[in-house]
Motif scaffolding. Sequence first.
Motif, PDB file in Angstrom:
ATOM      1  N   ILE A  83     -11.692  -3.507   9.411  1.00 29.83           N
ATOM      2  CA  ILE A  83     -10.802  -4.659   9.428  1.00 29.83           C
ATOM      3  C   ILE A  83      -9.553  -4.202  10.175  1.00 29.83           C
ATOM      4  O   ILE A  83      -8.924  -3.213   9.780  1.00 29.83           O
ATOM      5  N   LYS A  84      -9.226  -4.885  11.230  1.00 26.05           N
ATOM      6  CA  LYS A  84      -8.103  -4.450  12.059  1.00 26.05           C
ATOM      7  C   LYS A  84      -6.785  -5.090  11.641  1.00 26.05           C
ATOM      8  O   LYS A  84      -5.727  -4.523  11.858  1.00 26.05           O
ATOM      9  N   ASN A  85      -6.851  -6.258  11.059  1.00 27.45           N
ATOM     10  CA  ASN A  85      -5.648  -6.945  10.601  1.00 27.45           C
ATOM     11  C   ASN A  85      -5.388  -6.514   9.154  1.00 27.45           C
ATOM     12  O   ASN A  85      -5.775  -7.199   8.216  1.00 27.45           O
ATOM     13  N   VAL A  86      -4.741  -5.370   9.004  1.00 28.79           N
ATOM     14  CA  VAL A  86      -4.555  -4.767   7.688  1.00 28.79           C
ATOM     15  C   VAL A  86      -3.264  -5.273   7.054  1.00 28.79           C
ATOM     16  O   VAL A  86      -2.209  -5.262   7.687  1.00 28.79           O
ATOM     17  N   PHE A  87      -3.371  -5.698   5.808  1.00 26.12           N
ATOM     18  CA  PHE A  87      -2.196  -6.118   5.045  1.00 26.12           C
ATOM     19  C   PHE A  87      -1.667  -4.890   4.314  1.00 26.12           C
ATOM     20  O   PHE A  87      -2.353  -4.321   3.475  1.00 26.12           O
ATOM     21  N   CYS A  88      -0.465  -4.484   4.668  1.00 16.43           N
ATOM     22  CA  CYS A  88       0.142  -3.265   4.114  1.00 16.43           C
ATOM     23  C   CYS A  88       1.303  -3.610   3.204  1.00 16.43           C
ATOM     24  O   CYS A  88       1.858  -4.702   3.266  1.00 16.43           O
ATOM     25  N   ILE A  89       1.664  -2.644   2.410  1.00 19.23           N
ATOM     26  CA  ILE A  89       2.811  -2.729   1.518  1.00 19.23           C
ATOM     27  C   ILE A  89       3.633  -1.466   1.755  1.00 19.23           C
ATOM     28  O   ILE A  89       3.110  -0.486   2.291  1.00 19.23           O
ATOM     29  N   HIS A  90       4.886  -1.483   1.372  1.00 21.98           N
ATOM     30  CA  HIS A  90       5.747  -0.314   1.566  1.00 21.98           C
ATOM     31  C   HIS A  90       6.108   0.325   0.224  1.00 21.98           C
ATOM     32  O   HIS A  90       6.108  -0.358  -0.803  1.00 21.98           O
ATOM     33  N   THR A  91       6.432   1.592   0.270  1.00 18.10           N
ATOM     34  CA  THR A  91       6.784   2.334  -0.946  1.00 18.10           C
ATOM     35  C   THR A  91       7.937   1.687  -1.688  1.00 18.10           C
ATOM     36  O   THR A  91       7.988   1.727  -2.912  1.00 18.10           O
ATOM     37  N   TYR A  92       8.855   1.082  -0.962  1.00 19.78           N
ATOM     38  CA  TYR A  92      10.056   0.503  -1.565  1.00 19.78           C
ATOM     39  C   TYR A  92       9.865  -0.950  -2.017  1.00 19.78           C
ATOM     40  O   TYR A  92      10.759  -1.539  -2.607  1.00 19.78           O
ATOM     41  N   ASP A  93       8.708  -1.546  -1.742  1.00 24.76           N
ATOM     42  CA  ASP A  93       8.445  -2.913  -2.191  1.00 24.76           C
ATOM     43  C   ASP A  93       8.195  -2.928  -3.699  1.00 24.76           C
ATOM     44  O   ASP A  93       7.786  -1.924  -4.286  1.00 24.76           O
ATOM     45  N   THR A  94       8.401  -4.080  -4.298  1.00 24.33           N
ATOM     46  CA  THR A  94       8.172  -4.205  -5.731  1.00 24.33           C
ATOM     47  C   THR A  94       6.693  -4.435  -6.022  1.00 24.33           C
ATOM     48  O   THR A  94       5.940  -4.907  -5.154  1.00 24.33           O
ATOM     49  N   LEU A  95       6.324  -4.129  -7.255  1.00 25.46           N
ATOM     50  CA  LEU A  95       4.948  -4.404  -7.668  1.00 25.46           C
ATOM     51  C   LEU A  95       4.666  -5.898  -7.612  1.00 25.46           C
ATOM     52  O   LEU A  95       3.548  -6.306  -7.290  1.00 25.46           O
ATOM     53  N   SER A  96       5.665  -6.702  -7.897  1.00 27.47           N
ATOM     54  CA  SER A  96       5.494  -8.153  -7.827  1.00 27.47           C
ATOM     55  C   SER A  96       5.078  -8.577  -6.415  1.00 27.47           C
ATOM     56  O   SER A  96       4.166  -9.390  -6.240  1.00 27.47           O
ATOM     57  N   LYS A  97       5.712  -8.020  -5.423  1.00 25.47           N
ATOM     58  CA  LYS A  97       5.356  -8.337  -4.034  1.00 25.47           C
ATOM     59  C   LYS A  97       3.927  -7.873  -3.725  1.00 25.47           C
ATOM     60  O   LYS A  97       3.169  -8.569  -3.058  1.00 25.47           O
ATOM     61  N   ALA A  98       3.568  -6.707  -4.243  1.00 29.76           N
ATOM     62  CA  ALA A  98       2.215  -6.178  -4.021  1.00 29.76           C
ATOM     63  C   ALA A  98       1.160  -7.078  -4.656  1.00 29.76           C
ATOM     64  O   ALA A  98       0.127  -7.365  -4.045  1.00 29.76           O
ATOM     65  N   VAL A  99       1.429  -7.527  -5.870  1.00 23.10           N
ATOM     66  CA  VAL A  99       0.494  -8.432  -6.553  1.00 23.10           C
ATOM     67  C   VAL A  99       0.298  -9.693  -5.725  1.00 23.10           C
ATOM     68  O   VAL A  99      -0.829 -10.150  -5.502  1.00 23.10           O
ATOM     69  N   LYS A 100       1.385 -10.262  -5.245  1.00 26.55           N
ATOM     70  CA  LYS A 100       1.309 -11.483  -4.433  1.00 26.55           C
ATOM     71  C   LYS A 100       0.502 -11.247  -3.161  1.00 26.55           C
ATOM     72  O   LYS A 100      -0.290 -12.098  -2.748  1.00 26.55           O
ATOM     73  N   LEU A 101       0.682 -10.085  -2.540  1.00 27.85           N
ATOM     74  CA  LEU A 101      -0.054  -9.761  -1.314  1.00 27.85           C
ATOM     75  C   LEU A 101      -1.554  -9.700  -1.587  1.00 27.85           C
ATOM     76  O   LEU A 101      -2.349 -10.300  -0.865  1.00 27.85           O
TER      77      LEU A 101
END
Length: 145
Positions: A83-101
């Motif tokens: 999959i080339k269109n990878v959805f990433c998260i950053h170390t400084y993002d919140t878990l809430s943002k990660a859950v939404k992603l």
Amino acid sequence: MTTKVSKYMSPKVISVTSGVGVREAFFLMREKEIRHLPVVDNGKLLGIVSDRALRRPDWVDEAPDISHIYDLNDDLNVGDIMIKNVFCIHTYDTLSKAVKLLLEHKIGAAPVLDKDEQLVGMLSAVDLLQALDDIFSAEKQMKRK
């Protein structure tokens, strides 16, 4: 929830290069008991391969039947199927943002990048369940006091 992704991500990233064969990637994932394999060339995240993609390959031209599940050979590389269109998260993002992603894109894990956009971890739905369990445990402790 202000807990950062870095607290729950898996920091030991197992990755492959785009030239690794599909069969080799499958057995690596099986051996390491992982379901998502980032594809990295020259330190740059290019894509990701999931165990689902290997179990139900989209590259099979014929009608799907049981013989095609796990029809893995090294004629194809992970670069061919990732999959080339990878959805990433950053170390400084919140878990809430990660859950939404993960919910929004219906994915089971996301690569975690640092501020320099380097791959430093993976955050899976299982990691998020651990965070939820920790929250429940903390609430339970608070009620006891």
